[in-house]
Design an enzyme around this catalytic site. Sequence first.
Site, PDB file in Angstrom:
ATOM      1  N   HIS A  13      -2.583   1.308   6.942  1.00 55.49           N
ATOM      2  CA  HIS A  13      -1.317   1.626   5.913  1.00 55.49           C
ATOM      3  C   HIS A  13      -1.164   3.110   5.561  1.00 55.49           C
ATOM      4  CE1 HIS A  13       1.182   0.139   1.825  1.00 55.49           C
ATOM      5  NE2 HIS A  13       1.122   1.395   2.169  1.00 55.49           N
ATOM      6  N   HIS A  15       1.383   6.619   4.420  1.00 50.56           N
ATOM      7  CA  HIS A  15       2.669   7.140   4.264  1.00 50.56           C
ATOM      8  C   HIS A  15       2.560   8.437   4.935  1.00 50.56           C
ATOM      9  CE1 HIS A  15       4.147   4.164   1.661  1.00 50.56           C
ATOM     10  NE2 HIS A  15       2.661   4.045   1.267  1.00 50.56           N
ATOM     11  N   LYS A  99       8.001  -4.455   7.180  1.00 54.60           N
ATOM     12  CA  LYS A  99       7.277  -4.278   5.926  1.00 54.60           C
ATOM     13  C   LYS A  99       8.361  -5.045   4.778  1.00 54.60           C
ATOM     14  CE  LYS A  99       4.936  -2.534   2.349  1.00 54.60           C
ATOM     15  NZ  LYS A  99       3.784  -1.788   2.050  1.00 54.60           N
ATOM     16  N   HIS A 136       4.198  -5.538   0.294  1.00 54.77           N
ATOM     17  CA  HIS A 136       3.692  -5.076  -1.189  1.00 54.77           C
ATOM     18  C   HIS A 136       3.923  -6.085  -2.033  1.00 54.77           C
ATOM     19  CE1 HIS A 136       3.444  -1.540  -4.073  1.00 54.77           C
ATOM     20  NE2 HIS A 136       3.899  -2.572  -4.715  1.00 54.77           N
ATOM     21  N   HIS A 174      -2.759  -3.368   0.066  1.00 53.65           N
ATOM     22  CA  HIS A 174      -3.396  -2.696  -0.826  1.00 53.65           C
ATOM     23  C   HIS A 174      -3.612  -3.607  -2.319  1.00 53.65           C
ATOM     24  CE1 HIS A 174       0.780  -2.477  -1.858  1.00 53.65           C
ATOM     25  NE2 HIS A 174       1.202  -1.408  -1.220  1.00 53.65           N
ATOM     26  N   ASP A 247      -3.199   3.513   2.122  1.00 53.90           N
ATOM     27  CA  ASP A 247      -2.232   3.759   1.141  1.00 53.90           C
ATOM     28  C   ASP A 247      -2.172   5.219   0.706  1.00 53.90           C
ATOM     29  OD1 ASP A 247       0.253   3.102   0.012  1.00 53.90           O
ATOM     30  OD2 ASP A 247      -0.644   2.272  -1.674  1.00 53.90           O
TER      31      ASP A 247
HETATM   32  C1  NCD Z   1       3.612   4.441  -2.140  1.00 56.43           C
HETATM   33  C2  NCD Z   1       4.670   5.764  -2.018  1.00 56.43           C
HETATM   34  O1  NCD Z   1       4.410   6.838  -2.386  1.00 56.43           O
HETATM   35  O2  NCD Z   1       5.336   5.668  -0.892  1.00 56.43           O
HETATM   36  N1  NCD Z   1       3.226   4.672  -3.483  1.00 56.43           N
HETATM   37  C3  NCD Z   1       2.141   3.953  -3.862  1.00 56.43           C
HETATM   38  O3  NCD Z   1       1.894   4.033  -5.221  1.00 56.43           O
HETATM   39  N2  NCD Z   1       1.401   3.244  -3.296  1.00 56.43           N
HETATM   40  C4  NCD Z   1       4.383   3.176  -1.989  1.00 56.43           C
HETATM   41  C5  NCD Z   1       3.800   2.157  -2.011  1.00 56.43           C
HETATM   42  O4  NCD Z   1       2.858   1.811  -0.890  1.00 56.43           O
HETATM   43  O5  NCD Z   1       3.723   1.275  -2.982  1.00 56.43           O
HETATM   44 ZN    ZN Z   2       1.971   2.183   0.530  1.00 55.72          ZN
END
Ligand code: NCD
Ligand code: ZN
Length: 345
Positions: A13, A15, A99, A136, A174, A247
Amino acid sequence: MEEIEIIKPDDWHVHFRDNSILKAVVPETTRHFARAIVMPNLTPPILNGKQAIEYKERIKKVIPKTHNFMPLMTIYLTESTDKNELKEAYNNKAVFAAKLYPAGATTNSDSGVKDIKNIMPTLEKMAKIGMPLLIHGEVTDNEVDIFDREKVFIDQSLDFICKELPELKITLEHITTKEAVSYVSEGNKNLAASITPHHLSLNRNALLVGGIKPHNYCLPILKREDHKQALVVAAISGDSKFFLGTDTAPHFKEDKESACGCAGVFNATNCMSILAEIFDQNNSIEMLESFTSINGAKHYGCKINHEKIKLKKSNKPLKFKKYLKVGNKEVIIFQPNFPVFWEVF
Ligand code: NCD
Ligand code: ZN
């Protein structure tokens, strides 16, 4: 000096964002990880196979030549996702998973799903073709306390999906609560969960004691110590239903340190050192490899990586870099509130 060698980890996971931030953060993941599931919550989100392929190309361009890395792409489910297009994107290997963001649950989730019942035909199709669903898991109802949103999601929505579609491969992503740990460990064989390094490191005091700490603000929000301990027990247990999903979620410092600081912790840089420290503190360093490099691959039916990485326990706490520079802006790198002695080399 203590040393361990483990199979190269995967991050289930991540970003990566886009543009200049993409370029800056990708090497932080590709340095230690062989594969990562890339989240689709860009603005606008990745909604179909074509957009996923284009995004994958942009990612590949910024992977350092010396890093051997495979991005695994995802599609952002909405109530208008075309299930046949989704099937095609999965069958063509354009995407790895889909997702599910409940609408408004987190950063860039406004186009998410308002009512799960509206996407049941899509989920049925996914179950049929073996496409994993990443969730999520938080409700968004205003009446539900933010610290209870994961538990309520499990009771109201996850349990419904698991009962309706026991064949659907699901990752509750998460996880942050003891309720999630027990629901997943007792749940059907196709249900698993990922855990982040920050939820294994911190409890909610790290967010609120001695002033608000916006760099520890993420969603799902940090919980009480007993929840953190339940996550650690799950991670070190070797139970193949639990694996690493960092995450890692970069945001600029100024966007986190504002009157409405955004959610997300950027933890890619020192993730493996921090995890080794936590496992070692819990006398379970030998379980690190299952959590970071085996369990997730098993859940997703992927091959285990060939490469290995080595970690060494130093006699002095490591000095972590504080931030990553992106142009003239900074992304603050996650630091736990305990000393870390393990180093990847
Ligand atoms: C994530 C993001 O910033 O894209 N933020 C987070 O707090 N985890 C989005 C997510 O996975 O919830
Ligand atoms: Zn995330």
